[in-house]
Design a protein around this motif. Sequence first.
Motif, PDB file in Angstrom:
ATOM      1  N   ALA A  71       0.751  -1.142   0.028  1.00 36.57           N
ATOM      2  CA  ALA A  71       0.208   0.157  -0.132  1.00 36.57           C
ATOM      3  C   ALA A  71       0.757   1.208  -0.020  1.00 36.57           C
ATOM      4  O   ALA A  71       0.354   2.432  -0.257  1.00 36.57           O
ATOM      5  N   THR A  75       7.167   3.807   2.197  1.00 35.53           N
ATOM      6  CA  THR A  75       7.291   4.819   1.683  1.00 35.53           C
ATOM      7  C   THR A  75       6.640   6.208   2.465  1.00 35.53           C
ATOM      8  O   THR A  75       7.581   7.298   2.468  1.00 35.53           O
ATOM      9  N   ASP A 110      12.652  -1.847   2.080  1.00 35.63           N
ATOM     10  CA  ASP A 110      12.573  -0.765   3.116  1.00 35.63           C
ATOM     11  C   ASP A 110      13.984  -0.585   3.306  1.00 35.63           C
ATOM     12  O   ASP A 110      14.421   0.802   3.414  1.00 35.63           O
ATOM     13  N   ARG A 113      15.362   1.600   0.422  1.00 32.75           N
ATOM     14  CA  ARG A 113      14.472   3.133   0.205  1.00 32.75           C
ATOM     15  C   ARG A 113      15.201   3.830   1.691  1.00 32.75           C
ATOM     16  O   ARG A 113      15.207   5.070   1.428  1.00 32.75           O
ATOM     17  N   LYS A 207      -1.563   6.371  -3.095  1.00 32.64           N
ATOM     18  CA  LYS A 207      -1.379   6.037  -4.375  1.00 32.64           C
ATOM     19  C   LYS A 207      -2.440   6.766  -5.066  1.00 32.64           C
ATOM     20  O   LYS A 207      -3.308   6.264  -6.034  1.00 32.64           O
ATOM     21  N   ARG A 210      -3.670   7.140  -8.827  1.00 29.45           N
ATOM     22  CA  ARG A 210      -4.452   6.252  -9.458  1.00 29.45           C
ATOM     23  C   ARG A 210      -5.559   6.432  -9.495  1.00 29.45           C
ATOM     24  O   ARG A 210      -6.375   7.263  -8.611  1.00 29.45           O
ATOM     25  N   THR A 240      -2.986  10.738  -0.573  1.00 32.98           N
ATOM     26  CA  THR A 240      -1.311  11.013  -0.484  1.00 32.98           C
ATOM     27  C   THR A 240      -0.764  10.162  -1.687  1.00 32.98           C
ATOM     28  O   THR A 240      -1.342   9.452  -2.469  1.00 32.98           O
TER      29      THR A 240
END
Length: 329
Positions: A71, A75, A110, A113, A207, A210, A240
Amino acid sequence: MPFFPSCFTLDGLENSHTSLISALRSGDVRALARAISTVENRAPGWSDLLKALFPHTGHARVIGLTGPPGAGKSTLVDQLARLYRKDNRTIGIIAVDPTSPYTGGAILGDRIRMQEHFSDPGIYIRSMATRGSLGGLARTTADVATVLDASGRDLIMIETVGVGQDEVDIVRLADFTIVILVPGMGDDVQSIKAGIMEIADIFVINKSDREGAEHVEKEIRALQSLATRRDGWTPPIVKTVATEGIGTKEVAAAISAYEAYLQKENLVLHKSVENWQQRLVEMLRDSLLDKAKAQFGDGNLTRLAKEVAEHKRDPYTLIEEIAARAEKS
Ligand SMILES: Nc1nc2c(ncn2[C@@H]2O[C@H](COP(=O)(O)OP(=O)(O)O)[C@@H](O)[C@H]2O)c(=O)[nH]1
Ligand SMILES: [Mg+2]
């Protein structure tokens, strides 16, 4: 290497606690890592360590983030960490993921990133082992958060995959709970565990670049209209795009707004009492179970189960006996 060599006397253990705690409180990251391992692995002295750390806790705010795999939880956590660091707030991140934590794709992702934070001692990231967790996952996670709190971190973010009861229990222990949803789940908002929906203080629709974000929002609103929360708070819905950092500030603002609401309504202590009520029951259950298990080791359990299965014993009397013995120990 275990933190406490077996040659340590009890005094040595206490002394090493004292020096570990002062190192940890002074911001020593290695001491922090060691203390967390001790607690997570239930290594010798873990409960004494927590006892000594508890008076130093109560400062940190704990944010729980949960939602389906992919999901964008990590991030978003990353973006929030970045934002809070601009405010000079120190951060601890606990990643709880049931897919093999140290080799699994999610956590590997993770790690890569979040690597850019690794040089920043203001952010400490810890992946929790979820399998074979000795003290129960929710409880161990809460204990690890306690260590981070005692180390002086201002904010602790706990990321969990919202799939099972364990995850619900984990985020329930947080001060603020964020449930992350994404478009394209069809009518799946309903299928996200009802328990998870109920504990959301803030909804994030990530997201949102989208199609379908509006639809998810409508579904959440529809669910919200069915019930009011006991604390009177209506969880805001924030859209977001975590990869772009869009909406991160709004999420942080929603967290602040909820905190301000709790303060205004005098609910801070109330919420904490509710959390501790749950946590104490869990601790008690673990402790009693440990005592019972200590008497009736695994081999014994199998033997007893066999006797019950073969109807040679009745389970009701058996449990009474075990409980009575555990009480005496
Ligand atoms: N399009 C889009 N992709 C995103 C967004 N946020 C995260 N992602 C991507 O979704 C994938 C899963 O993200 P991750 O943070 O690991 O999800 P987690 O499993 O919930 O922690 C990654 O490839 C991210 O780059 C977003 O807002 N929009
Ligand atoms: Mg993740």
